[in-house]
Design a protein around this motif. Sequence first.
Motif, short mmCIF file in Angstrom:
data_model
loop_
_atom_site.label_atom_id
_atom_site.label_comp_id
_atom_site.label_asym_id
_atom_site.label_seq_id
_atom_site.Cartn_x
_atom_site.Cartn_y
_atom_site.Cartn_z
N GLY A 32 0.98 -1.25 -0.10
CA GLY A 32 0.01 -0.07 -0.13
C GLY A 32 0.95 1.25 -0.06
N ILE A 33 0.54 2.10 -1.06
CA ILE A 33 1.51 3.24 -1.23
C ILE A 33 0.73 4.61 -0.82
CG2 ILE A 33 2.63 4.49 -2.80
CD1 ILE A 33 3.19 1.85 -4.32
N VAL A 34 1.12 5.39 -0.14
CA VAL A 34 0.87 7.01 -0.01
C VAL A 34 1.57 7.91 -0.63
CG1 VAL A 34 -0.22 6.39 2.30
CG2 VAL A 34 2.16 7.22 2.15
N ASN A 35 1.06 9.18 -0.76
CA ASN A 35 1.66 10.36 -1.64
C ASN A 35 3.27 10.61 -1.34
OD1 ASN A 35 -0.21 10.62 -3.39
ND2 ASN A 35 -1.52 11.98 -1.90
N GLU A 36 3.42 10.34 0.10
CA GLU A 36 4.74 10.90 0.43
C GLU A 36 5.83 9.74 0.47
OE1 GLU A 36 1.35 12.72 2.01
OE2 GLU A 36 1.82 10.67 2.85
N ASP A 37 5.58 8.61 -0.02
CA ASP A 37 6.55 7.60 -0.19
C ASP A 37 7.43 7.74 -1.38
OD1 ASP A 37 5.54 5.79 1.78
OD2 ASP A 37 3.99 5.01 0.49
#
Length: 150
Positions: A32-37
Amino acid sequence: MKIVIQRVSKASVTINEEKVAEIKNGLLVLLGIVNEDAQEDINWLVRKVANLRIFNDENGVMNKSLLESNGEAIVVSQFTLQASTKKGNRPSYIKAAKPEIAIPLYENFVKTLENELGKKVQTGEFGADMKVELLNDGPVTIIIDSKNKE
């Protein structure tokens, strides 16, 4: 970036009734990925996936890594890992990265893991309706969030 790692005796991914990925002994990795990664998150998590000592040695003790056990891996994109359930009963996925950010990071995670393992890593298909089947071995399931390194 958040992952769920499951040690499996076998796992597969099916899309539209076609099996697109299948492994025997190894790891199923839900990502699962978020924008800040960023690449830093990928590098840290890939090292964890490849080197976690969660496979049995000759004495039946979890003392071998995926690298040492010569296991296989499937990586499946799963935005629902970034769900927020603080309010009400409908999860919010607002933290999950949009495809224009998530797809390149997902693809880079897979390539980085392949480089670390020295072998092909199988995948699902980003954004597809997938059927994931697995036989969890142990069971061994570990959740790791790159934002909680300490």
